[in-house]
Design an enzyme around this catalytic site. Structure first.
Site, PDB file in Angstrom:
ATOM      1  N   CYS A 148       8.685   0.231  -6.396  1.00 17.86           N
ATOM      2  CA  CYS A 148       9.456  -0.411  -5.157  1.00 17.86           C
ATOM      3  C   CYS A 148       9.656  -1.624  -5.089  1.00 17.86           C
ATOM      4  CB  CYS A 148       7.990   0.105  -4.185  1.00 17.86           C
ATOM      5  SG  CYS A 148       6.977  -0.260  -4.279  1.00 17.86           S
ATOM      6  N   ASN A 163       4.356   4.561 -11.366  1.00 12.39           N
ATOM      7  CA  ASN A 163       5.299   3.387 -12.210  1.00 12.39           C
ATOM      8  C   ASN A 163       3.626   2.674 -12.035  1.00 12.39           C
ATOM      9  OD1 ASN A 163       4.437   2.946  -9.350  1.00 12.39           O
ATOM     10  ND2 ASN A 163       6.323   2.164  -9.170  1.00 12.39           N
ATOM     11  N   GLU A 217       3.361   3.973   1.430  1.00 10.81           N
ATOM     12  CA  GLU A 217       3.837   3.109   0.806  1.00 10.81           C
ATOM     13  C   GLU A 217       4.927   3.505  -0.097  1.00 10.81           C
ATOM     14  OE1 GLU A 217       5.211   0.775  -1.634  1.00 10.81           O
ATOM     15  OE2 GLU A 217       3.164   0.641  -2.840  1.00 10.81           O
ATOM     16  N   GLU A 255      -1.743  -2.790   2.601  1.00 12.76           N
ATOM     17  CA  GLU A 255      -3.048  -1.730   1.244  1.00 12.76           C
ATOM     18  C   GLU A 255      -3.035  -3.616   0.925  1.00 12.76           C
ATOM     19  OE1 GLU A 255      -2.674   1.812  -0.696  1.00 12.76           O
ATOM     20  OE2 GLU A 255      -1.296   1.023  -1.151  1.00 12.76           O
TER      21      GLU A 255
END
Ligand code: ADP
Length: 483
Positions: free
Chosen positions: A289, A157, A255, A463
């Site tokens: 997400c 994505n 993640e 991150e």
């Protein structure tokens, strides 16, 4: 491929990048989700090449880690320069393989570049400390050292930003990297590797391996030379990788999936909330997400909100991402389309009402109409699973306590959003939401300078920002006696 009209067609790679060389034969076709046409093919490599990549990264580790930070920073800046020079070509490659509108792809390339820029600077700021000693005539020092070879596994994505968000801090810290991009979207990763090569990154410092996920992932998890596994993707695969990585006690940064609540309180600025919902829900065709997955709207504002949201959603222009008018592209593949249709059908059967959209788009393929769904209940599958598609399910609520309980009633904890103007309520609600990131009257969470990540089953580690580089560093304590 002719449709792409790149200024530099040599950025479309049909080989993988291992130890500074292009390897493998084109085998797996990469399809453009806008029309199903093949762009090119990439190699289907195996655990053999995966292991060879670790060997290359391991060989490159000590020389790279031993460089002056300024040398590593300069190499990253040269990579940045290459990315910026080829921004438009990179954006077209991204849209062609992933489907998102060109404007979103261009944003993503800038976002990807920002990680390289930020961590080139951060490389210069890795500093240790001297702590009070517990012995006379001695010193206690703490140094920060690169963790070692890092394996990165990334999703489709964000095919460019997820590469640099992992590789740039790793390289800045003095680590070397083996990376496996998503099988749907390897071309952005390979183009970035080509640019790293042109920038003169040392042989073996960054390797990009394409091919079947399971054997490559397993080879990296089993290899004791790999000291960190960085993964972005589904919670299910994250758990599997965590289990596999436990055999060699690797550090993992994960993640994973989300189920973001988007809450509109009674005193919210209605127009701002509607625009926020559009941005948080329909960006990347709902395939992020952090996309709003459940819209909770207060009773008193509900009718006006859904009416306005449906109006605005109706205006979204659906089409091929390469067309500059497009605001929403296709879904990544037919499995994604099937999932959206199934969730929607289940919700409608359970009493939900389609306010707009609700069907595959007349364009065919994997296009789906931007959809608003009302009368949704928190027990429906559509509110419990990640939709990953352009459907906005709206649930009514009447009290703050009730909505907080419902918002937290999920195993996920990545992003949450709410709109409201009561300052006391804002901090109260922000404190109680069990999420790694909370957008208050704003949905634009993505930035290089922030710690991106989730809690609960949405992940481990962060991150981005100065916190992001710490994931790639180990502390070492030195006791110096006899002074
Ligand atoms: P999605 O459902 O969004 O594709 P996945 O978690 O399946 O999310 O995929 C994210 C990344 O994880 C991709 O690069 C994919 O190839 C990889 N992947 C999937 N299964 C495995 C596995 N068993 N081992 C290693 N990587 C995997």
């Amino acid at each position: 491929m002719a449709r792409l009209e790149l200024n530099d067609p040599s950025l479309i790679k049909s080989q993988a990048y291992l130890n500074g060389a292009w390897v493998g034969e084109p085998q797996d076709p990469i399809l453009n989700p806008a029309d199903g046409t093949p762009i090119t093919s990439v190699p289907a490599l195996s655990e053999v090449e995966a292991e060879a990549a670790v060997s290359a990264a391991y060989q490159a580790l000590q020389p790279w880690a031993g460089q002056l930070a300024a040398v590593r920073a300069a190499a990253l800046r040269r990579w940045l320069e290459q990315i910026r020079q080829h921004r438009d070509d990179l954006a077209k490659i991204l849209t062609a393989e992933q489907g998102k509108p060109l404007a979103e792809a261009s944003w993503e390339i800038d976002y990807a570049a920002s990680f390289v820029e930020f961590y080139a600077e951060e490389a210069l700021r890795i500093a240790g400390e001297i702590l009070p000693s517990h012995l006379p005539k001695s010193r206690v020092m703490v140094t920060k050292n690169p963790i070692g070879v890092c394996a990165a596994i990334t999703p489709w994505n964000f095919p460019a930003a997820m590469i640099t968000r992992k590789c740039a801090p790793a390289l800045a810290a003095g680590c070397t990297v083996v990376l496996k991009p998503a099988p749907e979207t390897p071309l952005s990763a390979l183009a970035l590797a080509e640019l790293a090569d042109r920038a003169g990154l040392p042989q073996g410092a960054m390797n990009v391996i394409t091919g079947p996920a399971e054997p490559i992932g397993r080879a990296w998890c089993d290899d004791p030379r790999v000291r960190l596994l960085g993964f972005t993707g589904s919670t299910e695969v994250g758990k599997l990788l965590m289990r596999q990585a436990s055999q060699t006690v690797k550090k993992v940064t994960l993640e994973l999936g989300g189920n973001a609540p988007f809450i509109v309180f009674a005193d919210a600025d209605l127009e701002a909330a509607v625009e926020g919902a559009i941005a948080a829900k329909f960006r990347n065709t709902g395939q992020t997400c952090i996309c709003a997955n459940r819209l909770f709207v207060h009773d008193s504002i509900h009718d006006r909100f859904v009416e306005r949201l449906a109006e605005r959603v109706n205006e979204l222009v659906v089409g091929d991402g390469l067309d500059p008018e497009t605001q929403q592209g296709p879904l990544i593949n037919t499995a994604a389309l099937d999932k959206v249709q199934k969730l929607l059908a289940d919700a409608v059967a359970g009493g939900a009402r389609v306010l707009t959209g609700g069907k595959p788009h007349p364009l065919g393929g994997t296009y789906f109409q931007p959809t608003v769904l009302d009368r949704v209940a928190p027990t429906m599958a559509i509110t419990q699973q990640e939709i990953f598609g352009p459907v906005a399910p709206v649930i009514r609520f009447s009290s703050e306590a009730e909505v907080i309980t419902q918002a937290n009633d999920t195993p996920y904890g990545l992003a949450a959003y709410f709109y409201g103007r009561d300052l006391g309520q804002a901090f109260r609600v922000a404190d109680r939401l069990e999420y790694g990131m909370v957008g208050i009257n704003s949905t634009a969470l993505g930035s290089v300078a922030v710690p991106f990540g989730g809690v609960k089953q949405s992940g481990i580690g962060r991150e981005g920002s100065h916190h992001g580089i710490d994931e790639y560093l180990e502390l070492k304590y030195l006791l110096v006696g006899g002074l």
